[in-house]
Design an enzyme around this catalytic site. Sequence first.
Site, short mmCIF file in Angstrom:
data_model
loop_
_atom_site.label_atom_id
_atom_site.label_comp_id
_atom_site.label_asym_id
_atom_site.label_seq_id
_atom_site.Cartn_x
_atom_site.Cartn_y
_atom_site.Cartn_z
N LYS A 127 0.99 -1.17 -0.03
CA LYS A 127 0.09 0.04 -0.12
C LYS A 127 0.83 1.36 -0.08
CE LYS A 127 -3.68 -1.97 2.79
NZ LYS A 127 -4.96 -1.98 2.63
N GLU A 211 -4.35 7.89 7.34
CA GLU A 211 -4.97 8.65 6.44
C GLU A 211 -6.38 9.36 7.05
OE1 GLU A 211 -6.80 5.84 3.73
OE2 GLU A 211 -4.90 5.51 2.54
N HIS A 246 -15.10 -3.17 7.34
CA HIS A 246 -14.26 -2.94 6.10
C HIS A 246 -14.14 -4.10 5.09
CE1 HIS A 246 -13.32 0.58 8.24
NE2 HIS A 246 -12.70 0.07 9.27
N ARG A 302 -4.30 -8.92 -8.16
CA ARG A 302 -5.00 -10.34 -8.18
C ARG A 302 -6.24 -10.35 -8.89
NH1 ARG A 302 -8.30 -10.08 -4.15
NH2 ARG A 302 -7.61 -8.57 -2.47
#
Length: 509
Positions: A127, A211, A246, A302
């Site tokens: 990430k 974030e 999530h 993927r």
Amino acid sequence: MKAWAAEPPRVPFRQVAIANRGEVAVRIIQACDEMGLGTVLLHSEADIHTRAHRLAGKTICIGPAASSASYLNIEATIQGALAGGAEAIHPGFGFLSENADFAAACERARLNFIGPPAAAIRKLGDKVSAKKLAQQLGLPLVPGYEGAQQDLSLLLAKAKEIGFPVIVKAAAGGGGRGMKVIRRDDEARELIESAQREAQSAFGSPQVFLEKYLERAKHIEFQIFGDVSGKVIHLFDRECSVQRRHQKIIEEALSPSLSADVRRRMGAAACAIAEVAGYRSAGTVEFLLQDEQFYLLEVNTRLQVEHPVTELVMGVDLVKAQIKTALGEPVFAEREIWAPRGHALECRIYAEDPETGGLPSIGRLGLVRWPEGPGRRFDSGFESGDEVSEFYDSMIAKAIVWDETRPRAIAKMLTVLSQSIVFGVKTNIPLLKEILQHPDFVRGTMTTRFMDQHFSAPLRLDPLDEAELRFVKSLAQKTPRAYRSSEGGTNPGNLLHGVSPFNSHWRGV
Ligand code: ADP
């Protein structure tokens, strides 16, 4: 010249090892069968009584039930593939699918990794490095801090600077795990420390990043594909805003929320980052969208669980496209025009108890019936009599529907769920039906907080009335003995145990 164009020509293969389990293993086996390729299923000791095990050409047990000793064991996986005579490996999703070391180990063992090159996984799968690349390209990112400096005092100062609410995430994380939302200054220390601990234990690294937490965002992602020509195209978008902890539960293609202009700009951003990383094969670029502004979230290097909705609206087979690409064959003709058609929805069906807020409901499956019909697809790794084990994710199937419009697709999915029969374990089907009828979902205005806002409490299902009880008993008695739940026997009370009759169309009739 693309980074991967310098690789040696790929060796044609005839035998594919599947380094995965459940429905995705079945999906890959079926694609290989249709392409005339042999299959070798690499499975754990716990996955002998499964559909993939029955369908594979060859099966090789690579270790005990615990994933760390089998599905996550690189050495055992490679040795298993070689022993089975495979010349290629499809990693599916989850497990080793985004592990660049695994892709590199396959290359070293002369096994053709059906997926992106290891170098592209390294650049995009992580990430933090994907965000750096996005920054260099000038793509929009959620404001945050992803530096290597990890002292608590610095992280606290950065969180304050970003402004609460802030989300703290494991740098090496995935699957919705290792994330915490910090709403106030006074809880920041504790939440960052616990995210670091969780990151260490789940992903082997305590590194986290911060974030700004977007409160009203939608999750929109683009399916990308790079074929041997070096071109990366996108196959439009999916919306996956219905999430719990999530993790996605319902996905659809296309998103009901994008204007033509935003869609065009997001698609261009998705292709740009993939192309610069030398991407090949199927991948997904994930975004958050809030107030018509989009922000790049991460890249999944993927195949994605929700790939079928794209397949249905685009008329493509992404698994075969991956295999063809690995074989060195072109997938996309030069001037082909890609246009989406109609609307597709996917519901993830889990063996869980909706009345307890989703605790897993594991055990032996009783009668299982999916109501086949036009525009309906069921991707499932289990059949009647199979065991849903405590070792893995409890998803038993994905119900996918296509219809001409979104309202018709929703109506079709409700019909499908109502007519699905899953005995032996409880399922989230009643919850899925409630979600599909919620005004926010029907309007398409749901955000990623939709489940928290509307479905935080466990469902309350009315007890069965007399007629329903009789119906369940008669169905249970029609079920072959071998398919009854382990404690089934002849006791009618036990026959009802774990049964999920609420799903069936007869309720309310
Ligand atoms: P994972 O790799 O674990 O799936 P992601 O970064 O893709 O993690 O995020 C998963 C989900 O978490 C998103 O779809 C969204 O619902 C939520 N999320 C992540 N980052 C943010 C953010 N900055 N603001 C709001 N929600 C977020």
